[in-house]
Design a protein around this motif. Structure first.
Motif, short mmCIF file in Angstrom:
data_model
loop_
_atom_site.label_atom_id
_atom_site.label_comp_id
_atom_site.label_asym_id
_atom_site.label_seq_id
_atom_site.Cartn_x
_atom_site.Cartn_y
_atom_site.Cartn_z
N PHE A 23 -10.35 -0.62 2.61
CA PHE A 23 -9.50 -1.32 3.38
C PHE A 23 -10.23 -2.55 4.04
N ILE A 87 -9.68 6.30 8.61
CA ILE A 87 -9.38 5.40 9.63
C ILE A 87 -10.37 5.14 10.77
N SER A 90 -12.66 2.65 8.80
CA SER A 90 -12.08 1.28 8.80
C SER A 90 -11.99 0.62 10.12
N THR A 239 -4.77 -4.73 9.98
CA THR A 239 -5.33 -3.56 9.38
C THR A 239 -5.27 -2.38 10.54
N SER A 243 -3.10 1.00 8.75
CA SER A 243 -3.71 2.01 8.64
C SER A 243 -3.39 3.36 9.36
N TYR A 247 -1.27 6.24 7.26
CA TYR A 247 -1.69 7.55 7.33
C TYR A 247 -0.70 8.67 7.69
#
Length: 344
Positions: A23, A87, A90, A239, A243, A247
């Motif tokens: 990501f 997550i 990231s 982001t 994310s 998800y």
């Protein structure tokens, strides 16, 4: 059964590490490409010439391959929620590389994700025994799953043909909705292909079965669609926003689709089902905490060039925003006018 779940768990964790990293790497590549050409959110494909984007793509492929193999050994209700670990990866990398702040409360979000994932692993159902791809095909053409697939296709068409041209740049749910809905079908197809490959390696060849190729083509089409709209979402929104929402929607729809097609909950006790659902809610809460503790992305000044010089924005005394064209008369409650040349 427990050993198979353990193998699936290990592969899913490794997959999350690679996907979470991808990501951030792809985001950096998109930023570089956008600085020298048209952005992906505007329909540009300049990122295809950016090496960093391809590194991120390779990282994601490795992660997705590990995830693909995980579905051979464990049910979707176990593998898919573990994507929350990506997550965490990231979030940490975005804090370091993209300078997106991760506050102390974000640590609580990470802990919630880990705790929820642990609960899911401990109470996840075992994989049902399937001896041929024909059995999977029978599951795929049952009325309940056909209804789900038809509904998914209809919603995606509405999002792509009607909502994207109008709201794609302002409403994150358009791009994420397409990714998540298509993603749930992707997982079902990938799981079918994975089982076919596993049976073939065990000596029961499924290569000559047309069902195997149908699942493979559906999976390939869905993956291409997912990647396209995920790129648009990452290039348009932060982001930290993409994310967790991706998800939550993707996992919820995948668990729902898997419950319909593979009947994951069949034969499970009520306590196990409730435990898995509680674990999922805990993970979902963790992703929301991570989202709420990170700063929104600041749009570059160049983005204001899209404003039309023929339009003024009026802010009324009551706080209401009203859009006025040049030919319109000035509203009596006018407080401020902001024109395009204000941003130049």
């Amino acid at each position: 059964m427990y050993r198979a779940n353990l193998i699936g768990f290990g592969l899913a964790v490794g997959s999350s590490a690679f996907i979470g990293s991808s990501f951030i790497i792809k985001k950096k590549g998109l930023q570089r490409a956008g600085a020298s050409g048209s952005r992906a959110s505007s329909g540009g494909y300049g990122y295809l010439l950016e090496p960093l984007w391809w590194i991120g793509m390779a990282t994601m492929i490795i992660g997705e391959f590990a995830n693909f193999v995980a579905y051979m050994y464990a049910p979707a209700v176990l593998v898919t929620p573990l994507g929350a670990l990506s997550i965490i990866v990231s979030a940490i990398l975005a804090h370091v590389l993209l300078k997106e702040k991760l506050r102390r409360l974000g640590i609580l979000g990470c802990v919630l994700c880990v705790v929820g994932s642990t609960v899911i692993v401990l109470h996840a159902p075992g994989e049902h025994s399937i001896s041929s791809v024909e059995e999977i095909w029978e599951l795929a053409i049952q009325p309940a799953f056909i209804l789900y697939t038809a509904s998914a296709v209809a919603v995606v068409l509405v999002l792509v043909l009607y909502c994207e041209p109008r709201y794609g740049q302002t409403n994150i749910m358009v791009y994420i909705g397409v990714c998540s809905i298509v993603g749930s079908i992707t997982v079902m197809s990938i799981k079918a292909v994975g089982i076919a490959i596993k049976l073939t390696l065990e000596g029961y060849s499924q290569v000559a079965r047309f069902e195997s190729w149908v699942f493979a083509m559906v999976a390939a089409s869905c993956i291409i669609t997912q990647l396209n709209y995920l790129n648009k979402a990452l290039d348009t929104f932060n982001t930290a926003v993409v994310s967790p929402i991706y998800y939550a929607m993707f996992t919820s729809l995948t668990i729902f689709a898997s419950a319909i097609m593979f009947k994951d909950w069949s034969g499970q006790s009520a306590s196990n089902i409730v435990s898995v659902l509680c674990g999922f809610i805990t993970v979902l809460s963790g992703t929301m905490v991570l989202h709420n503790t990170r700063d929104p992305e600041k749009l570059p000044s160049s983005d204001y060039s899209a404003l039309s010089p023929q339009i003024s924005w009026l802010v009324h005394a009551n706080g209401e925003i009203w859009k006025q064209k040049e030919n319109d008369e000035l509203h009596p409650e006018f407080v401020a006018i902001i024109r395009q040349d204000h941003f130049s």
